[in-house]
Design a protein around this motif. Structure first.
Motif, PDB file in Angstrom:
ATOM      1  N   GLN B  10       0.840  -1.192  -0.077  1.00 26.16           N
ATOM      2  CA  GLN B  10      -0.147   0.004  -0.079  1.00 26.16           C
ATOM      3  C   GLN B  10       0.772   1.285   0.069  1.00 26.16           C
ATOM      4  N   ILE B  11       2.105   1.176   0.066  1.00 27.55           N
ATOM      5  CA  ILE B  11       2.785   2.559   0.008  1.00 27.55           C
ATOM      6  C   ILE B  11       2.821   3.064  -1.103  1.00 27.55           C
ATOM      7  N   GLU B  12       2.727   4.489  -0.882  1.00 26.57           N
ATOM      8  CA  GLU B  12       2.723   5.389  -2.149  1.00 26.57           C
ATOM      9  C   GLU B  12       3.999   5.778  -2.548  1.00 26.57           C
ATOM     10  N   VAL B  13       4.372   5.534  -4.047  1.00 20.11           N
ATOM     11  CA  VAL B  13       5.815   5.927  -4.324  1.00 20.11           C
ATOM     12  C   VAL B  13       5.748   7.031  -5.332  1.00 20.11           C
ATOM     13  N   PHE B  14       6.597   8.037  -4.921  1.00 17.01           N
ATOM     14  CA  PHE B  14       6.473   8.963  -5.904  1.00 17.01           C
ATOM     15  C   PHE B  14       7.865   8.904  -6.745  1.00 17.01           C
ATOM     16  N   GLN B  15       8.089   9.280  -7.812  1.00 21.39           N
ATOM     17  CA  GLN B  15       9.216   9.041  -8.640  1.00 21.39           C
ATOM     18  C   GLN B  15       9.352  10.618  -9.153  1.00 21.39           C
ATOM     19  N   PRO B  16       9.819  11.559  -8.442  1.00 18.26           N
ATOM     20  CA  PRO B  16      10.015  12.818  -9.212  1.00 18.26           C
ATOM     21  C   PRO B  16      11.183  12.700 -10.350  1.00 18.26           C
TER      22      PRO B  16
END
Lengths: 154, 292
Positions: B10-16
């Motif tokens: 459920q971790i939300e991953v951001f990849q800027p």
């Protein structure tokens, strides 16, 4: 539902794979792409058995989140099988009986191949350093060092 | 049956795609953790020690944050520079930077060095991080960036406790830098553990200093533990040594002062008494290296 789409080049082939945030590169290589040379040992980045090449450098696939392989180039032992240097290394491993149970062998061969492909002059100490991140619980390492050293001298 | 209280998937991953974007995400998400190349954080997430809801993956920002620059008497190292990349830079081969060379050789394993980053090692902020004492001994500072701009904090004010950084939630460490000591300086780093690869240190010690005609002109001593469990400078021992003639008697006295300054605790890896004894021996060895 797998939520993240990653693109990577694995053994020369472009792949798109859906992964979960908690999937490891190791899981994707073994379970999705069926590359079984990549093994899980400790799962915590200590034993080195899961070593693959990422952008040409040995790394530990058990502590790399799959999403971090996005846009990277991965090479496993399967991708090196037809390489002449790797074939010499594998013949040498047989000659020196450098594998016993064989569990660490793919990782040993990959780090050995990487060393021989990146450095011209390689002595036994350098080989010991290069394989120092892969644990073997059977051979005592000497046979592995000898096997890589023989190829280094050719 | 155990209730699953935390679901990793459920971790939300951001990849800027840029530092600017990463700082915006950090600013908008108070509960986000920064993840660089993950060698320290990922195993701790997998074993449940750290339970992030959101991850900001900065591993894609290498073009902005991976560099070693040497300009105007300052060495600047980008947070995403890997240990392997640091080892390839020419400055680490100089005598005044031997402490870096020593630390790099004993850092993790070749595979770990290819992934672990300088910024990650500092921000992991525990006594087992070898680069922290080294940077402390060079009086390093870190650059913290946020949507509000940049600020500079000295490293000893940044790493303030075990796994504890003094920074705002929306800040990211982007660089560590230090003024170059002149080439009359020498340095050394020691690490004691149970084997030669993948050591978790029992103790480590970095010494940087300048000794002229046997006289201590300047000296900085840092260890993974001085008081409690965080890396720190041994300032009392430094003060004691400054200006003195480095002979056997001074070294013995410095060892005594160092022993009194150390306030260590036992843990499952080693006793406080053992650590103190080893650190005193390492200090003697370090001072002898400087005195040559």
């Amino acid at each position: 539902m797998k939520s993240l789409l990653i693109k990577m080049n694995v053994n020369g082939v472009d792949r798109e794979v859906l992964v979960d945030p908690d999937d490891r590169l190791l899981d994707v290589l073994r379970d999705e792409l069926n590359l079984k040379s990549v093994k899980e040992g400790c799962g915590t980045g200590d034993c080195g058995i899961c070593t693959v090449l990422m952008d040409g450098k040995p790394v530990l696939s058990c502590i790399i989140p799959a999403f971090q392989a996005n846009n990277h180039k991965i090479v496993t032992l399967e991708g090196l099988n037809s390489d002449p240097t790797m074939q010499k290394i594998q013949q040498s491993f047989r000659k020196y009986q450098a594998a016993q149970c064989g569990f660490c062998t793919p990782a040993m061969e990959v780090v050995g191949w990487h060393l021989l492909n990146t450095e011209k002059k390689v002595d036994k100490n350098r080989i010991k350093e290069a394989i120092s991140g892969v644990l073997c619980r059977c051979t005592g390492y000497y046979d592995i060092v000898d096997a890589v050293y023989e190829v280094a001298q050719q | 049956m155990e209730q699953a209280v935390f679901n990793l998937s459920q971790i939300e991953v951001f990849q800027p795609a840029s530092l600017k974007e990463a700082l915006k995400i950090l600013n908008d998400n108070r509960d986000a953790e920064i993840i660089a190349n993950a060698t320290d954080l990922w195993p701790r997430i997998m074993n449940g020690e750290v339970k992030p809801k959101k991850l900001v993956d900065i591993s894609g920002l290498r073009s902005e944050l991976s560099y070693v620059k040497r300009e105007k008497g300052v060495i600047r190292i980008g947070a995403l520079t890997t240990i392997s990349e640091l080892s390839e830079h020419q400055f680490v081969s100089e005598k005044r930077y031997r402490a870096f060379n020593d630390a790099i050789k004993l850092f993790g394993s070749p595979q770990i060095r290819n992934r672990a980053t300088v910024g990650g090692n500092i921000c992991a902020a525990s006594s087992s991080e070898d680069l922290i004492p080294v940077f402390l001994a060079y009086d390093a500072k870190v650059k913290l960036a946020s949507v509000d701009g940049e600020r500079i904090v000295s490293l000893d004010k940044f790493v303030v406790g075990k796994r504890e950084l003094s920074k705002r939630h929306n800040e990211m460490m982007t660089e560590v830098f230090f003024e170059e000591p002149d080439d009359g300086y020498s340095s050394v780093f020691y690490k004691i553990g149970r084997r030669n690869t993948l050591i978790i240190n029992l103790v480590n010690l970095a010494v940087v200093g300048k000794v002229q005609d046997k006289r201590v002109v300047d000296i900085r001593i840092a260890a993974n533990r001085v008081k409690g469990k965080i890396p720190e400078r041994a300032r009392k021992t430094e003060e004691f040594l400054k200006g003195r003639t480095l002979d056997e008697e001074t070294i013995a006295d410095a060892q005594r002062v160092f022993g009194e300054e150390l306030s260590l605790s036992d843990d499952f890896r080693a006793s406080a008494e053992y650590r103190k004894q080893v650190l005193k021996v390492l200090l003697k060895r370090g001072l002898n290296v400087l005195g040559v």
